[in-house]
Design a protein around this motif. Sequence first.
Motif, PDB file in Angstrom:
ATOM      1  N   HIS A 162       0.836  -1.185   0.000  1.00  0.00           N
ATOM      2  CA  HIS A 162       0.000   0.000   0.000  1.00  0.00           C
ATOM      3  C   HIS A 162       0.883   1.251   0.000  1.00  0.00           C
ATOM      4  CE1 HIS A 162      -3.479  -2.500   1.501  1.00  0.00           C
ATOM      5  NE2 HIS A 162      -4.066  -1.718   0.626  1.00  0.00           N
ATOM      6  N   CYS A 163       0.384   2.304  -0.600  1.00  0.00           N
ATOM      7  CA  CYS A 163       1.093   3.582  -0.626  1.00  0.00           C
ATOM      8  C   CYS A 163       0.661   4.427   0.572  1.00  0.00           C
ATOM      9  CB  CYS A 163       0.779   4.352  -1.907  1.00  0.00           C
ATOM     10  SG  CYS A 163       1.189   3.477  -3.428  1.00  0.00           S
ATOM     11  N   LYS A 164       1.631   4.956   1.286  1.00  0.00           N
ATOM     12  CA  LYS A 164       1.347   5.843   2.411  1.00  0.00           C
ATOM     13  C   LYS A 164       1.707   7.262   1.982  1.00  0.00           C
ATOM     14  CE  LYS A 164       2.267   2.219   5.806  1.00  0.00           C
ATOM     15  NZ  LYS A 164       3.064   1.808   6.988  1.00  0.00           N
ATOM     16  N   LYS A 165       0.703   8.100   1.810  1.00  0.00           N
ATOM     17  CA  LYS A 165       0.914   9.450   1.296  1.00  0.00           C
ATOM     18  C   LYS A 165       0.500  10.506   2.310  1.00  0.00           C
ATOM     19  CE  LYS A 165       2.171   7.677  -2.625  1.00  0.00           C
ATOM     20  NZ  LYS A 165       3.608   7.604  -2.953  1.00  0.00           N
ATOM     21  N   GLN A 166       1.181  11.650   2.238  1.00  0.00           N
ATOM     22  CA  GLN A 166       0.820  12.795   3.060  1.00  0.00           C
ATOM     23  C   GLN A 166      -0.202  13.644   2.302  1.00  0.00           C
ATOM     24  OE1 GLN A 166       1.957  13.392   6.226  1.00  0.00           O
ATOM     25  NE2 GLN A 166       3.019  11.417   6.093  1.00  0.00           N
ATOM     26  N   GLY A 167      -1.227  14.125   2.983  1.00  0.00           N
ATOM     27  CA  GLY A 167      -2.215  14.972   2.343  1.00  0.00           C
ATOM     28  C   GLY A 167      -3.208  14.177   1.522  1.00  0.00           C
ATOM     29  N   GLY A 168      -4.029  14.901   0.747  1.00  0.00           N
ATOM     30  CA  GLY A 168      -5.089  14.258  -0.004  1.00  0.00           C
ATOM     31  C   GLY A 168      -4.719  13.946  -1.439  1.00  0.00           C
ATOM     32  N   ILE A 169      -5.637  13.268  -2.126  1.00  0.00           N
ATOM     33  CA  ILE A 169      -5.472  13.007  -3.552  1.00  0.00           C
ATOM     34  C   ILE A 169      -5.538  14.340  -4.291  1.00  0.00           C
ATOM     35  CG2 ILE A 169      -6.507  11.891  -5.573  1.00  0.00           C
ATOM     36  CD1 ILE A 169      -7.585   9.739  -3.676  1.00  0.00           C
ATOM     37  N   LYS A 170      -4.668  14.519  -5.290  1.00  0.00           N
ATOM     38  CA  LYS A 170      -4.610  15.782  -6.018  1.00  0.00           C
ATOM     39  C   LYS A 170      -5.213  15.644  -7.415  1.00  0.00           C
ATOM     40  CE  LYS A 170      -0.583  17.413  -3.441  1.00  0.00           C
ATOM     41  NZ  LYS A 170       0.832  17.854  -3.506  1.00  0.00           N
ATOM     42  N   VAL A 182      -8.120  15.478 -16.619  1.00  0.00           N
ATOM     43  CA  VAL A 182      -7.898  15.487 -15.172  1.00  0.00           C
ATOM     44  C   VAL A 182      -6.700  14.597 -14.859  1.00  0.00           C
ATOM     45  CG1 VAL A 182      -8.881  15.035 -12.897  1.00  0.00           C
ATOM     46  CG2 VAL A 182     -10.362  15.828 -14.757  1.00  0.00           C
ATOM     47  N   SER A 183      -5.663  15.195 -14.259  1.00  0.00           N
ATOM     48  CA  SER A 183      -4.482  14.441 -13.836  1.00  0.00           C
ATOM     49  C   SER A 183      -4.620  14.144 -12.349  1.00  0.00           C
ATOM     50  CB  SER A 183      -3.208  15.254 -14.093  1.00  0.00           C
ATOM     51  OG  SER A 183      -3.102  15.586 -15.461  1.00  0.00           O
ATOM     52  N   ILE A 184      -4.359  12.904 -11.971  1.00  0.00           N
ATOM     53  CA  ILE A 184      -4.566  12.475 -10.582  1.00  0.00           C
ATOM     54  C   ILE A 184      -3.255  11.964 -10.002  1.00  0.00           C
ATOM     55  CG2 ILE A 184      -5.849  10.894  -9.093  1.00  0.00           C
ATOM     56  CD1 ILE A 184      -8.026  10.892 -11.252  1.00  0.00           C
ATOM     57  N   SER A 185      -2.922  12.445  -8.822  1.00  0.00           N
ATOM     58  CA  SER A 185      -1.662  12.040  -8.173  1.00  0.00           C
ATOM     59  C   SER A 185      -1.842  11.964  -6.662  1.00  0.00           C
ATOM     60  CB  SER A 185      -0.538  13.023  -8.532  1.00  0.00           C
ATOM     61  OG  SER A 185      -0.842  14.325  -8.062  1.00  0.00           O
ATOM     62  N   ASN A 186      -0.781  11.480  -5.997  1.00  0.00           N
ATOM     63  CA  ASN A 186      -0.740  11.364  -4.533  1.00  0.00           C
ATOM     64  C   ASN A 186      -1.857  10.471  -3.989  1.00  0.00           C
ATOM     65  OD1 ASN A 186       0.833  12.250  -2.213  1.00  0.00           O
ATOM     66  ND2 ASN A 186      -1.032  13.251  -1.503  1.00  0.00           N
ATOM     67  N   VAL A 187      -2.089   9.369  -4.685  1.00  0.00           N
ATOM     68  CA  VAL A 187      -3.147   8.446  -4.275  1.00  0.00           C
ATOM     69  C   VAL A 187      -2.598   7.446  -3.259  1.00  0.00           C
ATOM     70  CG1 VAL A 187      -4.838   6.746  -5.064  1.00  0.00           C
ATOM     71  CG2 VAL A 187      -4.233   8.699  -6.526  1.00  0.00           C
ATOM     72  N   GLY A 188      -3.232   7.380  -2.103  1.00  0.00           N
ATOM     73  CA  GLY A 188      -2.825   6.417  -1.082  1.00  0.00           C
ATOM     74  C   GLY A 188      -3.449   5.053  -1.326  1.00  0.00           C
ATOM     75  N   GLY A 189      -3.246   4.143  -0.392  1.00  0.00           N
ATOM     76  CA  GLY A 189      -3.808   2.800  -0.545  1.00  0.00           C
ATOM     77  C   GLY A 189      -3.144   2.044  -1.673  1.00  0.00           C
ATOM     78  N   GLU A 258      -7.184  19.532  -3.906  1.00  0.00           N
ATOM     79  CA  GLU A 258      -6.855  18.392  -3.045  1.00  0.00           C
ATOM     80  C   GLU A 258      -8.101  17.863  -2.367  1.00  0.00           C
ATOM     81  OE1 GLU A 258      -3.931  17.628   0.765  1.00  0.00           O
ATOM     82  OE2 GLU A 258      -3.203  18.883  -0.885  1.00  0.00           O
ATOM     83  N   GLY A 259      -8.300  16.541  -2.484  1.00  0.00           N
ATOM     84  CA  GLY A 259      -9.459  15.909  -1.883  1.00  0.00           C
ATOM     85  C   GLY A 259      -9.091  14.987  -0.731  1.00  0.00           C
ATOM     86  N   LYS A 260      -9.945  14.014  -0.453  1.00  0.00           N
ATOM     87  CA  LYS A 260      -9.692  13.055   0.602  1.00  0.00           C
ATOM     88  C   LYS A 260      -8.697  11.994   0.119  1.00  0.00           C
ATOM     89  CE  LYS A 260     -13.168  11.528   2.957  1.00  0.00           C
ATOM     90  NZ  LYS A 260     -14.473  10.885   3.292  1.00  0.00           N
ATOM     91  N   ASN A 261      -8.176  11.220   1.050  1.00  0.00           N
ATOM     92  CA  ASN A 261      -7.257  10.131   0.686  1.00  0.00           C
ATOM     93  C   ASN A 261      -7.580   8.898   1.499  1.00  0.00           C
ATOM     94  OD1 ASN A 261      -5.139   8.925  -0.727  1.00  0.00           O
ATOM     95  ND2 ASN A 261      -3.761  10.643  -0.394  1.00  0.00           N
TER      96      ASN A 261
END
Length: 264
Positions: A162-170, A182-189, A258-261
């Motif tokens: 799993h990916c552990k990221k700081q902050g929300g999905i961008k 739409v470009s999506i980055s910083n996705v956790g899980g 930035e949204g939820k993660n």
Amino acid sequence: MAGILQALVLSSLLILVLALPITNAFPIGKAPKPRSLHQSILRPWKKGRATFYGGADASGTVGGACGFEDPIKEYGLHTVALSTVLYKNGSNCGACYEIKCDKKNKMCKPGASSIYVTATNYCPPGGWCSPPAHHFDLSEPAFTKVAEQSAGVVPILFRRVHCKKQGGIKFTVTGSPYFNMVSISNVGGAGNVKKVEVKGHKKLNHWTELNHNWGTKWDTSATLVGEKLSFRITTGDGRTIVSHNVAPSDWQFGQTFEGKNFNL
């Protein structure tokens, strides 16, 4: 004398009774295992190989086939370009892996621990990256954490985590009123995105699925201008998360929201 013997018997019985709840708490061989230090592991260890690219400062890893604008800024120096089998036409962009050098090889650094890398690029067929190889072309800083630079290529063990990221999905929206990217980055899980949906607050008041364009880029011809935007993301492991009203109705192209993660 009889009194002393009676006291000893009673003491022994008391000790036995007190001991029973402890000795019978878990059947032999059934004691609970300590909490795993690797709760985030998704896959078992597999064998593969690793090389490196991008230079000592990883500047050569910027850009790439996943569409991340600045992988170093977003994910740091520990990134990787995946071979065809792992890249899967971009569907594994953003996925995270734990990698360790196969210590049977003399070019592994003694005592080196595992490294964790994010998939941000594609290593095309040719040489080590040709199918069906499970090959990782690591950033140079990542490679030299586990192996000597002079090795060039080393056998490794790897597993998906799993990916552990700081902050929300961008979410970065570009394009025009008639075509939105739409470009999506910083996705956790799970890290990799399987499905993207968008919803507005006026005319676009229902969930609309975006098309996978390439890498981490998703597109739609739906009219997003003037709408408060909410996004629903489904990752590669089937988990879904909703970010409500992340972009205001007066949003502009080129902005990042930035949204939820996913919390592990």
